[in-house]
Design an enzyme around this catalytic site. Structure first.
Site, PDB file in Angstrom:
ATOM      1  N   LYS A  71       1.024  -1.125  -0.292  1.00 48.16           N
ATOM      2  CA  LYS A  71       0.211   0.019  -0.413  1.00 48.16           C
ATOM      3  C   LYS A  71       1.270   0.983  -0.084  1.00 48.16           C
ATOM      4  O   LYS A  71       1.127   2.221  -0.551  1.00 48.16           O
ATOM      5  CB  LYS A  71      -0.587   0.072   1.372  1.00 48.16           C
ATOM      6  N   THR A  73       3.779   1.714  -0.692  1.00 49.51           N
ATOM      7  CA  THR A  73       4.527   1.647  -2.143  1.00 49.51           C
ATOM      8  C   THR A  73       3.981   2.486  -3.113  1.00 49.51           C
ATOM      9  O   THR A  73       4.689   3.282  -3.723  1.00 49.51           O
ATOM     10  CB  THR A  73       5.111   0.499  -2.379  1.00 49.51           C
ATOM     11  N   ARG A  94       1.403   7.778   6.903  1.00 55.57           N
ATOM     12  CA  ARG A  94       1.915   7.741   9.096  1.00 55.57           C
ATOM     13  C   ARG A  94       3.262   7.609   8.998  1.00 55.57           C
ATOM     14  O   ARG A  94       4.032   7.285   8.154  1.00 55.57           O
ATOM     15  CB  ARG A  94       0.796   6.760   9.665  1.00 55.57           C
ATOM     16  N   LYS A 105       9.404  -8.006   9.042  1.00 55.28           N
ATOM     17  CA  LYS A 105      11.176  -7.642   7.996  1.00 55.28           C
ATOM     18  C   LYS A 105       9.769  -6.450   7.225  1.00 55.28           C
ATOM     19  O   LYS A 105       9.038  -6.888   6.300  1.00 55.28           O
ATOM     20  CB  LYS A 105      11.251  -8.672   7.213  1.00 55.28           C
ATOM     21  N   ALA A 273      -3.613   0.478  12.033  1.00 55.20           N
ATOM     22  CA  ALA A 273      -5.456   0.681  11.949  1.00 55.20           C
ATOM     23  C   ALA A 273      -6.021  -0.304  12.820  1.00 55.20           C
ATOM     24  O   ALA A 273      -6.806  -0.850  12.626  1.00 55.20           O
ATOM     25  CB  ALA A 273      -5.816   0.047  10.441  1.00 55.20           C
ATOM     26  N   PHE A 301      -3.462  -1.410   6.670  1.00 55.95           N
ATOM     27  CA  PHE A 301      -3.754  -2.347   6.950  1.00 55.95           C
ATOM     28  C   PHE A 301      -5.197  -2.846   5.710  1.00 55.95           C
ATOM     29  O   PHE A 301      -4.756  -2.227   4.493  1.00 55.95           O
ATOM     30  CB  PHE A 301      -4.916  -2.954   8.175  1.00 55.95           C
ATOM     31  N   PHE A 381       3.980  -7.744  -9.157  1.00 54.73           N
ATOM     32  CA  PHE A 381       5.674  -8.558  -8.206  1.00 54.73           C
ATOM     33  C   PHE A 381       6.156  -9.177  -9.972  1.00 54.73           C
ATOM     34  O   PHE A 381       5.539  -9.477 -10.638  1.00 54.73           O
ATOM     35  CB  PHE A 381       4.987  -9.342  -7.444  1.00 54.73           C
ATOM     36  N   TRP A 409       7.440  -0.496  -7.610  1.00 52.90           N
ATOM     37  CA  TRP A 409       8.125  -0.648  -7.061  1.00 52.90           C
ATOM     38  C   TRP A 409      10.151  -1.327  -8.016  1.00 52.90           C
ATOM     39  O   TRP A 409      10.566  -0.927  -7.060  1.00 52.90           O
ATOM     40  CB  TRP A 409       8.346  -2.123  -6.215  1.00 52.90           C
TER      41      TRP A 409
HETATM   42  P1  ADP Z   1       2.115  -1.800   3.420  1.00 53.67           P
HETATM   43  O1  ADP Z   1       1.510  -0.371   2.859  1.00 53.67           O
HETATM   44  O2  ADP Z   1       0.678  -2.520   2.170  1.00 53.67           O
HETATM   45  O3  ADP Z   1       2.827  -2.924   4.554  1.00 53.67           O
HETATM   46  P2  ADP Z   1       4.456  -1.337   1.773  1.00 53.67           P
HETATM   47  O4  ADP Z   1       4.341  -0.927   0.153  1.00 53.67           O
HETATM   48  O5  ADP Z   1       5.336  -1.219   3.061  1.00 53.67           O
HETATM   49  O6  ADP Z   1       3.044  -2.473   2.166  1.00 53.67           O
HETATM   50  O7  ADP Z   1       5.664  -2.659   1.519  1.00 53.67           O
HETATM   51  C1  ADP Z   1       5.526  -4.585   2.265  1.00 53.67           C
HETATM   52  C2  ADP Z   1       6.485  -4.368   1.709  1.00 53.67           C
HETATM   53  O8  ADP Z   1       6.621  -5.400   0.602  1.00 53.67           O
HETATM   54  C3  ADP Z   1       7.934  -3.562   1.274  1.00 53.67           C
HETATM   55  O9  ADP Z   1       9.538  -4.134   2.099  1.00 53.67           O
HETATM   56  C4  ADP Z   1       8.618  -3.762  -0.036  1.00 53.67           C
HETATM   57  O10 ADP Z   1       9.871  -3.631  -0.766  1.00 53.67           O
HETATM   58  C5  ADP Z   1       7.720  -5.184  -0.696  1.00 53.67           C
HETATM   59  N1  ADP Z   1       7.166  -4.055  -1.952  1.00 53.67           N
HETATM   60  C6  ADP Z   1       5.788  -3.580  -1.884  1.00 53.67           C
HETATM   61  N2  ADP Z   1       5.819  -3.691  -3.440  1.00 53.67           N
HETATM   62  C7  ADP Z   1       6.475  -4.618  -4.144  1.00 53.67           C
HETATM   63  C8  ADP Z   1       6.678  -4.969  -4.967  1.00 53.67           C
HETATM   64  N3  ADP Z   1       5.976  -5.069  -6.294  1.00 53.67           N
HETATM   65  N4  ADP Z   1       7.975  -6.272  -6.025  1.00 53.67           N
HETATM   66  C9  ADP Z   1       8.464  -6.625  -4.353  1.00 53.67           C
HETATM   67  N5  ADP Z   1       8.466  -5.652  -3.243  1.00 53.67           N
HETATM   68  C10 ADP Z   1       7.391  -4.984  -2.850  1.00 53.67           C
END
Ligand code: ADP
Length: 556
Positions: A71, A73, A94, A105, A273, A301, A381, A409
């Site tokens: 999200k 990202t 946030r 992680k 959330a 979330f 991905f 990403w």
């Molecule tokens: P959320 O906001 O839904 O919790 P994040 O945007 O923080 O998710 O991403 C969680 C993790 O997933 C991060 O470490 C990010 O680098 C990884 N990630 C997000 N999108 C991709 C993608 N398209 N391919 C690989 N890893 C990704």
């Protein structure tokens, strides 16, 4: 592919003064925290308040799985892409909590080529807001215990204190503690407990307050305990709202940072959330709306938690509803919702994807029920196959919802231009008709039942005897018409974290209600959700280090 921190450390940051200029702010509008972080001062916020609001884009998602949704990202990548296609855009996010940073992680600063920077600072101590909130919360605990020690003029029943201490870490050992041991000089022995800072009512208040006066009023309304006669005792009764507001005087100002592409981003306030209301501060979103033509913001979330609370709790305070809602989904997470194990997610599986679509479908219907246009964003991905993407697009189209893929990403702003154009076109061409899911005047019971049956898809609610008794007393106290903030697992639409997809015929159990009168809502604790998380067997902290020159290592 480089790690998130390696990518962020390879970027040449622009001085924050230049980022601020993009949204019409001058150096003396900023309180600088080094070269790359700044707070925005109140006179600047007040000056901006005269401007019209820009367009608001809310990013939310399906129920999270260990497969990752992205999200933040997508929020960041979409903001960068909107700027790239010529729309003056500001991001509002946030701030991360050290609990999950050290535990699971993944931080809260995005990923790949869609990140806010400097990511180490934002993920660690940033501008000290979390510490200020922790300190204000614990100052109140100390003042409360001291009041009892010094004669207890207000006749506070030490067995009926509901105010807990907090720390911004996942520390399960502190969930239940006894304080005041050691004899009369050490205070009145009583049972206490710690929540994580992001679950503190002070965090919620900081995120909902619109100015210092509102902050003080809300702080003053916090209910901390009951007397022996069961009368609520507030911060106002203790006469310490001024001191608490003073501790928060800088923390309440929005923080400005930048993305990899130099998009201005407000990162301010960070309630979870699942156990809190899950949205960044009203002040940051409002300021972003005044300074940008487009604002991309995120609620935590899945849409059953963060977005529901954004729409039913934050919007009435923000006085602006989203013009479009973007629901982030990934092929991998939908396959997990369709029954695939994490180890097998790299294999193509159209059947599981089709089955797991039920989770996304429910969130689409839920968000549409608020009268706001919806766009599905597929966060691509590298492991996704062409057939899987085609199938997910077809499922969305059959559902009558606009869908667009994004590879921010991997490709940064370039990977999000198609999504940005789609979102901008929806804003330009579609109208919104926002309405809350429940009438403002409905009872707590009706509100909880509406959320459970309409949003979660459950059959009904089972209230514990304690919750039933509380609803009765809350009526006497005049708290029975407040909004509800559900505390529920993020992993499922139900209160059972293992029930993936779109479960039906389930009942949600409300075990206890927690009044957060300063924030202006009642928290409903479902299932066995915890307000102080624990660390996993292999905490992320095991990978972290710092080099001799101060460079952070292993922070995702
Ligand atoms: P959320 O906001 O839904 O919790 P994040 O945007 O923080 O998710 O991403 C969680 C993790 O997933 C991060 O470490 C990010 O680098 C990884 N990630 C997000 N999108 C991709 C993608 N398209 N391919 C690989 N890893 C990704």
């Amino acid at each position: 592919m480089k790690t998130d921190i390696e990518i962020s450390q390879s970027v040449n940051l622009t001085p924050i003064k230049e980022i601020a200029e993009k949204i019409g702010l001058k150096e003396n509008d900023l309180e600088l925290y080094g070269n790359y972080k700044a707070k925005i001062d109140f006179p600047t916020i007040q000056k901006a308040a005269e401007k019209e609001d820009g367009h608001l884009i809310l990013v939310t998602s399906i129920n999270p799985t260990p497969a990752g949704e992205g999200k933040s990202t997508i929020t960041i990548g979409l903001g960068d892409a909107l700027n790239k296609i010529g729309k003056k855009t500001v991001i509002a996010l946030r701030e991360p909590s050290l609990g999950p940073v050290m535990g699971i992680k993944g931080g809260a600063t995005g990923g790949g080529y869609a990140q806010v920077l400097p990511m180490e600072d934002i993920n660690l101590h940033f501008t000290g807001d979390m510490h200020a909130i922790t300190t204000a919360n614990n100052a109140l605990s100390a003042l409360l215990d001291n009041h009892i020690q010094q004669g207890n003029e207000l006749a506070i029943d030490p067995r009926r204190i509901i105010w807990k201490r907090v720390v911004d870490l996942n520390d399960r050992a502190l969930r239940q503690v006894v304080v005041g041991l050691g004899g009369p000089l050490q205070g009145m022995p009583r049972q206490d407990g710690f929540d994580i800072t992001v679950a503190s009512e002070i965090m919620a208040i900081l995120c909902l307050a619109t100015n210092i006066e509102d902050l003080k009023t809300r702080l003053s309304n916090i209910v901390v305990a009951y007397t022996f006669e069961k009368t609520p005792i507030t911060v106002g009764d203790l006469q310490v709202e001024g001191a608490l507001a003073l501790i928060l005087k800088d923390a309440i100002k929005p923080n400005l940072v930048q993305t990899i592409y130099g998009t201005p981003a407000f990162v301010h306030g960070g309630p979870f959330a699942n156990i809190a209301h899950g949205c960044n501060s009203v002040l940051a979103t409002k300021t972003a709306l005044k300074l940008g033509d487009y604002v991309v913001t995120e609620a935590g979330f899945g849409a059953d938690l963060g977005a529901e609370k954004f729409l039913d709790i934050k919007v009435p305070n923000l006085k602006k509803s989203p013009d479009v809602i973007v629901i982030v989904a990934t092929i991998r997470a939908l396959k997990m919702h369709g029954g695939v194990k994490k180890e097998q997610l790299n294999e193509e599986n159209i059947e599981a994807l089709t089955h797991g679509f039920s989770n996304l479908k429910k969130h689409i219907e839920n968000m549409q029920s608020y009268g706001i246009p919806v766009v599905v964003a597929i966060n691509e991905f590298i492991s996704d196959t062409k057939q899987e993407i085609t199938q997910l697009e077809a499922l969305c189209k059959k559902q009558g919802v606009i869908v667009e893929s994004a590879s921010v990403w991997e490709h940064g702003a370039d990977g999000g231009t198609a999504l940005a154009k789609t979102v901008a076109s929806v804003i330009e061409n579609e109208t919104t008709n926002y309405h809350s899911i429940y009438p403002v005047g409905a009872s707590l019971e009706e509100k909880i039942e509406t959320i459970v049956t309409k949003i979660y898809g459950g059959a009904g609610v089972s209230f514990s005897q304690k919750a039933i008794n509380q609803m009765k007393t809350f009526e006497d106290y005049g708290w029975d018409r407040l909004p509800v903030c559900m505390a529920k697992t993020q992993y499922s639409l139900s209160d059972d974290p293992k029930a993936l997809g779109a479960p039906s015929n389930f009942t949600v159990t409300i075990r206890e209600l927690v009044p957060k009168i300063g924030a202006g809502f009642i928290v409903a604790l479902t299932g066995d959700v915890m307000t102080m998380p624990g660390l996993p067997k292999q905490p992320a902290a095991l990978n972290m280090d710092v080099l001799e020159d101060g460079t952070a290592v292993g922070l995702f």
